[in-house]
Scaffold this active site. Structure first.
Site, PDB file in Angstrom:
ATOM      1  N   TYR A   1      -5.881   0.793   9.012  1.00  0.00           N
ATOM      2  CA  TYR A   1      -6.950   1.193   8.091  1.00  0.00           C
ATOM      3  C   TYR A   1      -8.298   0.895   8.736  1.00  0.00           C
ATOM      4  O   TYR A   1      -9.052   0.037   8.278  1.00  0.00           O
ATOM      5  CB  TYR A   1      -6.808   0.480   6.745  1.00  0.00           C
ATOM      6  CG  TYR A   1      -5.651   1.005   5.915  1.00  0.00           C
ATOM      7  CD1 TYR A   1      -5.766   2.209   5.219  1.00  0.00           C
ATOM      8  CD2 TYR A   1      -4.442   0.321   5.843  1.00  0.00           C
ATOM      9  CE1 TYR A   1      -4.706   2.708   4.483  1.00  0.00           C
ATOM     10  CE2 TYR A   1      -3.383   0.810   5.101  1.00  0.00           C
ATOM     11  CZ  TYR A   1      -3.521   1.995   4.431  1.00  0.00           C
ATOM     12  OH  TYR A   1      -2.471   2.493   3.684  1.00  0.00           O
TER      13      TYR A   1
ATOM     14  N   GLU B   1       5.923   9.776   3.352  1.00  0.00           N
ATOM     15  CA  GLU B   1       5.513   8.435   2.920  1.00  0.00           C
ATOM     16  C   GLU B   1       4.521   8.545   1.765  1.00  0.00           C
ATOM     17  O   GLU B   1       3.568   9.325   1.823  1.00  0.00           O
ATOM     18  CB  GLU B   1       4.871   7.651   4.063  1.00  0.00           C
ATOM     19  CG  GLU B   1       4.572   6.205   3.670  1.00  0.00           C
ATOM     20  CD  GLU B   1       4.095   5.343   4.827  1.00  0.00           C
ATOM     21  OE1 GLU B   1       4.180   4.112   4.727  1.00  0.00           O
ATOM     22  OE2 GLU B   1       3.638   5.905   5.840  1.00  0.00           O
TER      23      GLU B   1
ATOM     24  N   ASP C   1       5.511   0.412   3.443  1.00  0.00           N
ATOM     25  CA  ASP C   1       5.715  -0.818   4.184  1.00  0.00           C
ATOM     26  C   ASP C   1       5.551  -2.019   3.264  1.00  0.00           C
ATOM     27  O   ASP C   1       5.444  -1.884   2.049  1.00  0.00           O
ATOM     28  CB  ASP C   1       4.732  -0.886   5.366  1.00  0.00           C
ATOM     29  CG  ASP C   1       3.297  -0.610   4.922  1.00  0.00           C
ATOM     30  OD1 ASP C   1       2.979  -0.863   3.745  1.00  0.00           O
ATOM     31  OD2 ASP C   1       2.492  -0.147   5.757  1.00  0.00           O
TER      32      ASP C   1
ATOM     33  N   ASP D   1       0.803  -1.227   0.000  1.00  0.00           N
ATOM     34  CA  ASP D   1       0.000   0.000   0.000  1.00  0.00           C
ATOM     35  C   ASP D   1       0.831   1.269   0.000  1.00  0.00           C
ATOM     36  O   ASP D   1       0.458   2.260  -0.615  1.00  0.00           O
ATOM     37  CB  ASP D   1      -0.954   0.016   1.199  1.00  0.00           C
ATOM     38  CG  ASP D   1      -0.234   0.263   2.523  1.00  0.00           C
ATOM     39  OD1 ASP D   1       0.717  -0.489   2.826  1.00  0.00           O
ATOM     40  OD2 ASP D   1      -0.609   1.197   3.248  1.00  0.00           O
TER      41      ASP D   1
END
Length: 629
Positions: free
Chosen positions: A232, A477, A83, A80
Site C-alpha cells: 500500500y 481477491e 491475507d 484488508d
C-alpha cells in the site's frame, strides 16, 4: 492484498471478445439482499476475539497477541483482503467510507433493518483505531508482515507468521496515514453522536489529535513504515489526506478553523488544482472536492466561495469523466464498466459510483444540474449511471456473472482468500501449516469450503473477461474497501430517495432491533423446460437482453441446464452448434463443452447457467454424454 496497487497499469489485451457496448439488463436486482450480504463480508474479515452475535460462524478468534511484543494492545480490527495483515491506511479509508454511507443513507439503511449491522461494522474498526492511537503523536499503522504472510497460506486462526507492529511518530511521520485515520474517527463521531455520545466525543478527541499530528509532522507514511511500500504505497502523497481530514473535521465539528484550512490550503495542497479520474484508498482528491462542493451548495462557502468553486469544478470534472462527457474520460469495458486497472478494478468502480450517487442527491437538493464539456447532465442521469455500475457488479454484464460472492446464481467459487479457501477449524481443527496450506488448499480446483458471502472480488479485465481461479488474485481477491462505498449506494437504491434535503444537517434514525437469526434470502426460482423420462436433463433458453450495434441486432441468451434425475451426473458434455459469438460459464474441451472447472458433478435437482451473445436465432444445445453417480 497480494501486491501493491498503484495509480495505473498498462495491459495489452490477450484476446478481444466484444467491441460493442451492452446496456444494462432489464432484470431488477434485490439491493436490500445485496446490502445484507455486503455487511456480512466485514464479519468474515474480523480479527481478534469474535463477539457472541457473530453471524459468520465459520470464522474464529485470531490475532490474539497482536501488539504484545510492542507493549500495546492491537487485538481487533480488520484484515484488508485475502491475507492476514492489518494495513492501517486502507482500513481507515474503509471505515471513513462506511461512515459516509451511513451519514448519507442511514435513513434508508434503517428502513431495511441493516443500520445496526452497519454501525457494528464501523465500531469494530474504530475500537481498533483507538487502540492503535495510544498517544497523541503515535499511531500504529500495520500489524503483520506482508512478505512473510504471502509466503504462507493459512487460516487466520492458525497464523504462524510475524505479527510485528509498525508505527509512525514525530521522528517517523506519516501524514497520509494520520490524516486518513483522523477522517475515519471524525466521520465515525458523527455516526455515534445519537447512539453513543460519550464514544462519539472520544472519537472526536482522537480525530483532533491525529489531524494536528498529521499537519505538524509532515511526511509520507511509507517512508516510515517501509514494509508497506510493496503493498500500500502512498503514490499520491499526503496532501490529499490533509484536506480530506480537514473536510471531515469540519463536518464533525462545524469549527470554522477547518473550513479556513480548506480555503487557505486549497491551492497549495492540490484540492483546487488536481482534476482526477479515480478515487480510492490512496487518492482522495475527488472525495474532498465532492465534500467541499456540498459545503458550497449548502451555503457554507463564505469568503472562500471562489476557492470552493474551484473545488467544485474539479469534482464535476470527475463526474463528467465517469459519464464519458468530459474532456478526459474514464476508460470503460465493452460491457460499460469503469476500468482503471487490471488489479482489483472494482475498488475504483464502487468508490466512483458512491461519489456519483451522493453528488446526484446534492444536485437534486440544490435544484441544480451537472455541467459537463459535452452538455448538462441531470441528477437522475448521474444516479442512473451509478446504478448501471452496481447492476454490472450484481450480474448485468456480458458474462452474467455476479461479482458479489453469494449473490445470484453465478458468482466466483474460487476466491483468493485464505480463510474462505481452507476448511473451517470448527469443522476440522487440524493445524494448517504455512506451506502445507498451499499444497492442500490453495491448489485445489474446487469451490471454497466456506462461502465468503458479500465479498466484492477484483472483477473482470478491460474486455469483460474473468477467470474464476484462486491463483488469479488480480480478479478473484476481495477487499474491504471494495465493499465500504457500496453500502450507501445499495441502501439508496433499495429504498429510493426518502425526500429529505441532502444538504441539511444529518439526522440518523433510531435503531431497530436486529433479529438474532435473520431469514436467509430466497434465491430466484429457475423454471426449466420439462425433461422426458428418457432424458433426465432439461435445457431452457431465453433472451435476457438485446441491442443494436452498427446496424446489427445482438442478443444475450441465457441457457439453464437442470438435472431432473434423482442422482448426480458426471462426465457431462454438451454439443453446441450454430454458435457464432462468445460464450461464458462452461469449459470447452475439443468440439464439446463440459461443466465449469470448479464443478465435479451436477447434483440432482441442481441447475447451472451459461450465457452467450450472437446475432439472430439461438444456438442449438444438446447433451452428448453423462453418467449417473
Amino acid at each position: 492484498m497480494e501486491k501493491y496497487v498503484g495509480l495505473c497499469f498498462s495491459m495489452a489485451p490477450l484476446f478481444v471478445l466484444l467491441w460493442f457496448c451492452i446496456p444494462s439488463a432489464m432484470a431488477a436486482h434485490d439491493y436490500g439482499q445485496a446490502l445484507s450480504k455486503s455487511l456480512l463480508f466485514f464479519e468474515a474479515q474480523r480479527s481478534g476475539y469474535l463477539p457472541t452475535n457473530q453471524r459468520v460462524k465459520w470464522r474464529g478468534n485470531s490475532g490474539l497477541s497482536d501488539g504484545k511484543i510492542s507493549g500495546v494492545d492491537l487485538v481487533g480490527g480488520y484484515y484488508d483482503a485475502g491475507d492476514n495483515v492489518k494495513f492501517g491506511l486502507p482500513m481507515a479509508f474503509t471505515i471513513t467510507m462506511m461512515c459516509w454511507s451511513i451519514i448519507e443513507y442511514g435513513t434508508q439503511m434503517g428502513g431495511s433493518g441493516e443500520l445496526g449491522n452497519a454501525i457494528d461494522a464501523v465500531k469494530w474498526g474504530t475500537d481498533y483505531l483507538i487502540k492503535a492511537h495510544p498517544q497523541p503523536d503515535v499511531l500504529y499503522g500495520e500489524v503483520g508482515d506482508g512478505n512473510t504472510d504471502h509466503y504462507c497460506w493459512q487460516r487466520p486462526e492458525d497464523m504462524t507468521t510475524s505479527r510485528a507492529a509498525y508505527k509512525i511518530d514525530p521522528s517517523h511521520p506519516g501524514s497520509d496515514l494520520a490524516g486518513e485515520t483522523a477522517a475515519a474517527m471524525a466521520a465515525a463521531s458523527i455516526v455515534f453522536r445519537r447512539y453513543n455520545p460519550s464514544y462519539s466525543a472520544e472519537l472526536l478527541k482522537h480525530a483532533s489529535q491525529l489531524f494536528d499530528f498529521a499537519d505538524k509532522y509532515r511526511g509520507k507514511y511509507d517512508s516510515s513504515i517501509t514494509i508497506a511500500q510493496k503493498y500500500y504505497r502512498s503514490v499520491s502523497g499526503y496532501a490529499d489526506e490533509l484536506l480530506w481530514a480537514a473536510a471531515w473535521m469540519y463536518k464533525a465539528t462545524n469549527n470554522e478553523y477547518y473550513l479556513n484550512y480548506l480555503g487557505y490550503n486549497g491551492d497549495a495542497l492540490g484540492g483546487t488544482g488536481w482534476a482526477m479520474t479515480e478515487f480510492g484508498w490512496d487518492v482522495k482528491y475527488a472525495g474532498v472536492q465532492t465534500l467541499v462542493a456540498k459545503f458550497l451548495m449548502a451555503g457554507k462557502g463564505g469568503k472562500y466561495t471562489p476557492e470552493f468553486e474551484k473545488y467544485q469544478e474539479k469534482s464535476e470534472f470527475f463526474m463528467c469523466s465517469c459519464l464519458g462527457k468530459g474532456t478526459r474520460n474514464a476508460q470503460k469495458t465493452p460491457g460499460g464498466l469503469i476500468f482503471r486497472q487490471r488489479w482489483n478494478n472494482m475498488q475504483f468502480v464502487t468508490s466512483a459510483s458512491f461519489l456519483m450517487t451522493v453528488y446526484s442527491d446534492y444536485l437534486t437538493s440544490a435544484r441544480k444540474s451537472l455541467k459537463c464539456a459535452f452538455g448538462n447532465v441531470s441528477p437522475s442521469e448521474l444516479l442512473s449511471f451509478a446504478k448501471s455500475q452496481v447492476d454490472y457488479i450484481l450480474g448485468d454484464n456480458p458474462r452474467a456473472t455476479s461479482y458479489m460472492v453469494g449473490y445470484g446464481n453465478n458468482y466466483p467459487q474460487q476466491v483468493h482468500h485464505r480463510a474462505s479457501s481452507i476448511v473451517s477449524y470448527k469443522v476440522d481443527p487440524s493445524f494448517v501449516s504455512c506451506r502445507g496450506g498451499y499444497a492442500t488448499w490453495f491448489n485445489r480446483k474446487t469451490s471454497d469450503p466456506n462461502l465468503l458471502t458479500g465479498a466484492i472480488v477484483g472483477g473482470p479485465d478491460a474486455y469483460d473477461n474473468f477467470a474464476d481461479q484462486r491463483d488469479n488474485y488480480e480478479q478473484t481477491e476481495p477487499a474491504t474497501y471494495n465493499n465500504a462505498p457500496l453500502l450507501g449506494i445499495l441502501a439508496r437504491l433499495h429504498a429510493g430517495h426518502s425526500g429529505y434535503n441532502q444538504l441539511l444537517p444529518v439526522e440518523l434514525p433510531a435503531l431497530k432491533p436486529i433479529a438474532a437469526n435473520p431469514k436467509p434470502a430466497t434465491k430466484p426460482v429457475v423454471n426449466p423446460t420439462p425433461a422426458s423420462s428418457s432424458n433426465p436433463i432439461a435445457i431452457s433458453q431465453k433472451v435476457t437482453s438485446s441491442w443494436i450495434h452498427k446496424g446489427k441486432t445482438f442478443y444475450r441468451y441465457s441457457t439453464t441446464i437442470t438435472n431432473k434425475s434423482s442422482k448426480s451426473l458426471k462426465n457431462f458434455k454438451l454439443n453446441i452448434s450454430k454458435l457464432s459469438g462468445p460464450l461464458w460459464g462452461l469449459t470447452k474441451s475439443g468440439n464439446s463443452y463440459s461443466l465449469p472447472t470448479w464443478m465435479n458433478s451436477l447434483a440432482n435437482g441442481k441447475s447451472i447457467e451459461f450465457v452467450y451473445i450472437q446475432t439472430g436465432s439461438p444456438a442449438k444445445v444438446s447433451v452428448s454424454n453423462y453418467i449417473f453417480v
